[in-house]
Design a protein around this motif. Structure first.
Motif, short mmCIF file in Angstrom:
data_model
loop_
_atom_site.label_atom_id
_atom_site.label_comp_id
_atom_site.label_asym_id
_atom_site.label_seq_id
_atom_site.Cartn_x
_atom_site.Cartn_y
_atom_site.Cartn_z
N LYS A 1 56.14 35.44 -25.81
CA LYS A 1 55.20 36.44 -25.28
C LYS A 1 55.71 37.85 -25.55
N THR B 1 47.85 31.89 -25.90
CA THR B 1 48.88 31.16 -25.17
C THR B 1 50.23 31.30 -25.86
N TYR B 2 51.30 31.06 -25.10
CA TYR B 2 52.66 31.20 -25.60
C TYR B 2 53.54 30.05 -25.13
N LYS C 1 43.50 36.23 -21.00
CA LYS C 1 43.22 34.79 -20.92
C LYS C 1 42.77 34.20 -22.26
N ASN D 1 50.65 22.41 -22.54
CA ASN D 1 50.85 23.13 -21.28
C ASN D 1 51.52 24.48 -21.54
N LEU D 2 50.95 25.26 -22.48
CA LEU D 2 51.52 26.55 -22.82
C LEU D 2 51.12 27.61 -21.78
N ASN D 3 51.84 28.71 -21.78
CA ASN D 3 51.56 29.81 -20.86
C ASN D 3 50.46 30.71 -21.41
N ILE D 4 49.42 30.92 -20.63
CA ILE D 4 48.30 31.76 -21.08
C ILE D 4 48.57 33.21 -20.73
N CYS D 5 48.08 34.13 -21.55
CA CYS D 5 48.19 35.56 -21.24
C CYS D 5 47.43 35.82 -19.95
N ASN D 6 48.13 36.35 -18.95
CA ASN D 6 47.48 36.51 -17.64
C ASN D 6 46.53 37.69 -17.56
N CYS E 1 50.78 28.31 -29.78
CA CYS E 1 51.47 29.54 -29.42
C CYS E 1 51.08 30.65 -30.40
N GLN F 1 47.15 23.24 -27.50
CA GLN F 1 47.11 24.69 -27.60
C GLN F 1 48.15 25.15 -28.62
#
Length: 327
Positions: free
Chosen positions: A64, A57-58, A54, A46-51, A37, A35
């Motif tokens: 973010k 990712t960040y 969706k 394993n990035l953080n997805i916009c909740n 950023c 993924q």
């Protein structure tokens, strides 16, 4: 070599040399899950997805936050698109857990049984107790075949037990009792609305529908049409046909005819006769084509056939149509 061919070659370079055998399956999985950023361009698995949307990712919260201003409008637009997709998606009908036919559209043709926490069609209730019905007495619970309770007090104990277990229909049932001040409950709309919300959150669409109605009419809350629409939309997403019909009426009142008839068409196909009437009017007024009206009418009649059975007709003839739970 053309520019497009060069691009394709650069992107696919090395694929022929990738070993996708079982021995290297973990490596392949990692490659496929790469993924990027949206803020800094860093890649990872394993990035953080916009909740909300969706779609991006960040690396972390800092990225973010840095990207928020640039992403806000795109995010809001995507969230709205996702909501529309959900809202206008056909939902499979609930089935009776005994006969597996689609549940009757009419609320009074179903009954919540406190013994097992199930909502069943009255046709199955009649089928289990046909002889008892003729004598005007129900002897067994239809789903679990346990002896029926002999008093409302016993029934309430079973329903309270189901509510404590988190049964959404039982929670909704007590909401109804509080709204009407029934069976020893003091009328309390605030408590009723609290239980309706909880039932909705647990997946029982009628909870959202009743809560929307409370906001529409001002039962225990200030009248708020935005909140009424919001909860009716949640109910419709979860398959509540009457909520969808109400949304169609709201949109029609706002002259949003395309959205209005989308709701009426979905509702009619689910077996709602008054929605079919609206679709017919839409055809007569030129908002709906002949083909759309014909296909909607056909789907309506097919769904009504699926809901019909001899046992359900007999149950209605015998006067067993006072199911205490309105779906």
């Amino acid at each position: 070599m053309s520019t497009n061919t060069a691009i394709i070659n650069s992107v696919t370079e090395g694929i022929d040399n990738v070993d996708i055998s079982a021995s290297n399956s973990d490596d392949t999985s990692e490659v496929l899950q790469q993924q990027t950023c949206a803020a800094c361009g860093k890649q990872g698995t394993n990035l953080n997805i916009c909740n909300k949307c969706k779609s991006v990712t960040y690396c972390n919260a800092a990225c973010k936050k840095k990207h928020r201003k640039k992403h806000k409008k795109v995010c809001e637009r995507r969230v709205a698109e996702l909501h529309e997709e959900q809202l206008f998606k056909d939902v499979e009908p609930d089935e009776c857990p005994i006969c597996f036919q689609p549940m009757p559209f009419e609320a009074e043709a179903t009954t919540f049984k406190s013994c097992c926490g199930k909502v069943i069609c009255n046709g199955c209730l009649y089928g289990v107790n046909e002889e008892a019905f003729k004598r005007g007495k129900i002897q067994l619970f239809a789903f679990c075949r346990e002896p029926a309770t002999s008093s409302m007090r016993e029934t309430l104990k079973l329903e309270k037990k189901e509510m404590d277990k988190g049964n959404a229909v039982a929670i909704f049932t007590f909401g109804v009792y509080y709204s009407k001040g029934q069976h020893g409950m003091t009328q309390n709309w605030a408590k009723a609305n609290e239980l309706y919300l909880k039932a909705g959150e647990l997946g029982y669409a009628r909870g959202y529908y009743n809560l929307g109605y409370s906001y529409n009419q001002g039962y225990g809350v200030e009248i708020d049409q935005k909140k009424a629409r919001y909860y009716w939309e949640l109910a419709a997403i979860n398959g509540h046909t009457s909520a969808r019909h109400n949304l169609g009426c709201l949109e029609k009142g706002d002259c949003n005819y395309d959205r209005s008839f989308k709701h009426f068409i979905i509702s009619a196909k689910a077996g709602n006769e008054i929605s079919l009437d609206q679709v017919e009017r839409g055809f007569m007024d030129g908002f709906i084509t002949r083909d759309v009206y014909a296909s909607t009418s056909h789907a309506y009649h097919e769904r009504r056939k699926e809901m019909k059975s001899d046992m359900r007709d007999k149950a209605k003839e015998m006067g067993y149509g006072m199911g205490r739970i309105i779906r």
